[in-house]
Design a protein around this motif. Structure first.
Motif, short mmCIF file in Angstrom:
data_model
loop_
_atom_site.label_atom_id
_atom_site.label_comp_id
_atom_site.label_asym_id
_atom_site.label_seq_id
_atom_site.Cartn_x
_atom_site.Cartn_y
_atom_site.Cartn_z
N TYR A 131 0.82 -1.21 0.00
CA TYR A 131 0.00 0.00 0.00
C TYR A 131 0.85 1.26 0.00
CZ TYR A 131 -4.13 -2.89 0.88
OH TYR A 131 -5.14 -3.81 0.79
N SER A 146 3.76 1.47 -1.48
CA SER A 146 4.18 1.59 -2.88
C SER A 146 3.03 2.12 -3.75
CB SER A 146 4.66 0.24 -3.41
OG SER A 146 5.82 -0.18 -2.72
N ASP A 147 1.82 1.63 -3.50
CA ASP A 147 0.66 2.12 -4.25
C ASP A 147 0.45 3.62 -4.00
OD1 ASP A 147 0.15 -0.38 -5.29
OD2 ASP A 147 -1.36 -0.90 -3.78
N GLN A 148 0.62 4.05 -2.76
CA GLN A 148 0.44 5.46 -2.44
C GLN A 148 1.42 6.34 -3.23
OE1 GLN A 148 0.27 6.37 1.76
NE2 GLN A 148 1.17 8.40 1.42
N ARG A 180 -1.94 4.93 -6.79
CA ARG A 180 -2.64 3.76 -7.32
C ARG A 180 -3.58 3.21 -6.25
NH1 ARG A 180 1.72 1.09 -9.27
NH2 ARG A 180 2.17 0.23 -7.21
N TRP A 181 -4.84 2.99 -6.62
CA TRP A 181 -5.87 2.45 -5.72
C TRP A 181 -6.02 0.97 -6.00
CZ3 TRP A 181 -8.56 4.70 -1.77
CH2 TRP A 181 -9.67 4.01 -1.27
N ASN A 182 -5.60 0.12 -5.04
CA ASN A 182 -5.60 -1.32 -5.30
C ASN A 182 -5.94 -2.07 -4.01
OD1 ASN A 182 -5.21 -3.82 -6.54
ND2 ASN A 182 -3.02 -3.83 -6.09
N ASN A 216 7.33 -2.39 -2.36
CA ASN A 216 6.92 -3.36 -1.34
C ASN A 216 7.97 -3.56 -0.25
OD1 ASN A 216 4.69 -3.63 -2.98
ND2 ASN A 216 5.34 -5.57 -3.87
#
Length: 358
Positions: free
Chosen positions: A160, A162-164, A168-170, A312
């Protein structure tokens, strides 16, 4: 008794000596211990021995206070002079060449960390001098941090983060952690504290330790030859190994690839135990689901290190097992307990085996 004065944090204010010496004891020199405490000038304030902290510890160990002369200054200040009369030394680092001749009375050195790899090989240690370390002082904080680390991995926090960064919403939903399996590589004091935290979370705990002796919080204990077996069975791998010739590079590319697809890795031990190039590769290609590293080589981790941008992966600045409130008081309790043992001719706690390096 001379009252203790506060130890300031600037060199010009730090007293070179203070003492609990009672002149009436001079007729019994063998009943006394001269203890030199060397604060690390380059270290953080959280790890400094101040007069207030020493005075509070002496209150807790009043039966030893009148038998110990305590001298406090900075690590290399007055080192040669200090070692002429020292019976005991508390420090993080020290110049070791010719120590036997420079410190003719030195019977004991206490290192204020769990690791002593910065002093290896320990061939410099005089035969008459015992070396001890701080293992076990970290236990309570280590247990909390270990639980935090595996919960973060289980709940995909590294992903999350890394997504932030990538906007990126995953969302991915995961069940409670109970029933998962964790492998603790190095079930010593720190590893043992971690296992207790993991059992409280409902995890199955596998362990690796020299000799394979059982531990009450480990469901299956293995010797070093069982490493690949536990790596392949674990959802999380928690490393708490010291750095020795045997452990350096132990978690190499083959070991990482032996881990489950999507497993998480934590290192609270020493950085050289893990092949970071292989770890980065496994994080980038998805073989590992996430990792948390609290130890680095070098420290501080340089701004240009590629680890900062690995997906990650969470990096923490070597804080998982230390704190700014209880670490030095707990260290002083261990030191004064060992002072009493030394005065009474008893075996010291936390002895380091020079042949093993820990």
């Amino acid at each position: 008794m001379v009252p203790l004065k506060p130890v300031k944090n600037s060199p010009e204010d730090l007293p070179h000596t203070f003492s609990t010496h009672n002149p009436a004891d001079d007729m019994h020199p063998t009943s006394r211990l001269i203890l030199h405490i060397k604060n690390n000038r380059a270290g953080e304030e959280a790890f400094r021995f101040t007069g207030e902290r020493i005075a509070a510890a002496l209150e807790r160990h009043g039966d030893a206070a009148d038998r110990i002369d305590i001298r406090v200054d900075w690590d290399l200040d007055n080192f040669e002079k200090s070692m002429r009369d020292a019976d005991a030394l508390v420090t993080w680092d020290l110049p070791t060449a010719g120590l036997g001749d420079r410190a003719p009375h030195l019977r004991w050195i206490h290192i204020i960390g769990a690791g002593v790899e910065h002093l290896q090989p320990l061939t410099w240690l005089p035969p008459r001098t015992i070396l001890t370390n701080n293992r076990g002082v970290h236990a309570e904080k280590t247990a909390e941090s270990a639980a935090m680390a595996v919960l973060m991995l289980h709940n995909r926090i590294p992903a999350y983060v890394s997504d932030q960064r990538a906007s990126r919403w995953n969302p991915v939903y995961v069940p409670p952690i109970a029933g998962k399996t964790v492998a603790v590589i190095g079930v010593g004091e720190m590893g043992g504290a971690a296992t207790r935290a993991f059992k409280a979370l409902g995890l199955k705990v596998l362990g690796i330790r020299r000799g394979g002796a059982p531990h009450p919080s480990v469901d299956e204990m293995h010797g070093p030859d069982g490493l690949r077996t536990v790596l392949g069975a674990a959802d999380f791998v928690h490393v708490t190994l010291p750095q020795t010739p045997e452990t350096t590079g132990l978690i190499d590319r083959q070991a990482i690839r032996a881990m489950k697809q999507g497993a998480g890795l934590v290192n609270f031990g020493r950085a050289p135990v893990i092949d970071h190039e292989a770890l980065v590769e496994a994080l980038r290609d998805g073989h590992l689901g996430g990792a948390l590293l609290d130890v680095h080589d070098p420290e501080p981790l340089p701004a240009g290190s590629p680890l900062w941008k690995v997906p990650n992966l969470i990096l923490t600045p070597h804080v998982s097992s230390d704190d700014d409130r209880s670490y030095i008081p707990a260290t002083l309790d261990l030191v004064f307990e060992n002072c009493k043992r030394l005065l009474n001719g008893e075996s010291l706690k936390n002895r380091v085996d020079p042949s093993l390096g820990y």
